[in-house]
Design an enzyme around this catalytic site. Sequence first.
Site, PDB file in Angstrom:
ATOM      1  N   THR A   1     -17.499 -12.896 -14.191  1.00  0.00           N
ATOM      2  CA  THR A   1     -17.376 -11.948 -15.302  1.00  0.00           C
ATOM      3  C   THR A   1     -16.204 -11.027 -14.995  1.00  0.00           C
ATOM      4  OG1 THR A   1     -18.795 -10.228 -14.344  1.00  0.00           O
ATOM      5  CG2 THR A   1     -19.887 -11.991 -15.566  1.00  0.00           C
TER       6      THR A   1
ATOM      7  N   ALA B   1     -22.730  -1.375 -21.630  1.00  0.00           N
ATOM      8  CA  ALA B   1     -22.140  -2.206 -22.688  1.00  0.00           C
ATOM      9  C   ALA B   1     -23.079  -3.348 -23.056  1.00  0.00           C
ATOM     10  CB  ALA B   1     -20.793  -2.751 -22.230  1.00  0.00           C
TER      11      ALA B   1
ATOM     12  N   PRO C   1     -20.989  -4.380  -3.948  1.00  0.00           N
ATOM     13  CA  PRO C   1     -21.832  -3.543  -4.815  1.00  0.00           C
ATOM     14  C   PRO C   1     -21.167  -2.188  -5.063  1.00  0.00           C
ATOM     15  CG  PRO C   1     -22.762  -3.667  -2.601  1.00  0.00           C
ATOM     16  CD  PRO C   1     -21.582  -4.575  -2.609  1.00  0.00           C
TER      17      PRO C   1
ATOM     18  N   SER D   1      -9.692  -1.830   5.204  1.00  0.00           N
ATOM     19  CA  SER D   1      -8.320  -2.317   5.379  1.00  0.00           C
ATOM     20  C   SER D   1      -7.411  -1.891   4.232  1.00  0.00           C
ATOM     21  CB  SER D   1      -8.317  -3.844   5.501  1.00  0.00           C
ATOM     22  OG  SER D   1      -8.583  -4.462   4.244  1.00  0.00           O
TER      23      SER D   1
ATOM     24  N   HIS E   1     -25.807  -0.255 -10.457  1.00  0.00           N
ATOM     25  CA  HIS E   1     -25.271  -1.397 -11.196  1.00  0.00           C
ATOM     26  C   HIS E   1     -25.926  -2.644 -10.612  1.00  0.00           C
ATOM     27  CE1 HIS E   1     -22.766  -4.396 -12.965  1.00  0.00           C
ATOM     28  NE2 HIS E   1     -22.137  -4.681 -11.837  1.00  0.00           N
TER      29      HIS E   1
ATOM     30  N   ARG F   1     -27.855  -8.897   1.165  1.00  0.00           N
ATOM     31  CA  ARG F   1     -27.086  -7.815   0.558  1.00  0.00           C
ATOM     32  C   ARG F   1     -26.344  -7.016   1.627  1.00  0.00           C
ATOM     33  NH1 ARG F   1     -27.325  -5.288  -4.400  1.00  0.00           N
ATOM     34  NH2 ARG F   1     -26.844  -3.054  -4.485  1.00  0.00           N
TER      35      ARG F   1
ATOM     36  N   TYR G   1       0.821  -1.210   0.000  1.00  0.00           N
ATOM     37  CA  TYR G   1       0.000   0.000   0.000  1.00  0.00           C
ATOM     38  C   TYR G   1       0.857   1.263   0.000  1.00  0.00           C
ATOM     39  CZ  TYR G   1      -3.804  -3.193   1.194  1.00  0.00           C
ATOM     40  OH  TYR G   1      -4.713  -4.210   1.176  1.00  0.00           O
TER      41      TYR G   1
END
EC number: 1.1.1.27
Length: 309
Positions: free
Chosen positions: A227, A152, A123, A103, A177, A90, A67
């Site tokens: 995906t 797309a 999400p 983190s 999304h 969810r 990091y």
Amino acid sequence: MDKKQRKVVIVGDGSVGSSFAFSLVQNCALDELVIVDLVKTHAEGDVKDLEDVAAFTNATNIHTGEYADARDADIVVITAGVPRKPGESRLDLINRNTKILESIVKPVVASGFNGCFVISSNPVDILTSMTQRLSGFPRHRVIGTGTSLDTARLRVALAQKLNVATTAVDAAVLGEHGDSSIVNFDEIMINAQPLKTVTTVDDQFKAEIEQAVRGKGGQIISQKGATFYGVAVSLMQICRAILNDENAELIVSAALSGQYGINDLYLGSPAIINRNGLQKVIEAELSDDERARMQHFAAKMLTMMNVAS
């Protein structure tokens, strides 16, 4: 980003992170690409593989890192996260991925990083909003992939339905999304002509197109497990627009400040992206019903974020 060196740090070298790195090295001139992942052996293997790509494209210093390497980076791209488990709510998924995000974001900020965060972890709208909260960065320097992948898929679905090239389709998916996304049918153009002049846009047509857009991810997952190519290219386009100061109009998860009647949340919308990050949100025309649906999801999203934070 006043310096000449062009540096990107990728956090998360899973399928999305690895595919994004491949697309980035192919399409962007970089001075340095750093891959940060808990599984260092895999990341080191990707570095070796990507070095061979760079030999064909651009001279790039590619290496694994930590990091702390973000301190002089232009962009930190976060693809790390966990998928939703069977039967998991969810909210539970949000809680798990928020802990992972925390983190990552805190040590990146502690490094002195002063560039742009770009997020694809799901999400994505909620986690992009959470990244901004955790980092304290100005909203324009935190961007998510948002509904770029949905857009797309919409273009592909329309092109296949109407037997035209995807390049002939000008269309956008807005909002979340996911299953609450909004296909902006009234603004779709086919070969520069309104969609309604090209075909009959009735409820059945809309339902077929929306199902094609929302169901495609599940189909891909059932066939190959995940995906990653589409979102990888979306990430590449966002990063390229930042690095090249393109003022590109892209569909992203953008910080809304009154657009669509929504404040202080990130949702999918057209926006102008340049070296400063999100330069401007372009508010798309929505019907009253579409606007109400977008605001309804925003209220749910805010509730989930407040419970999770």
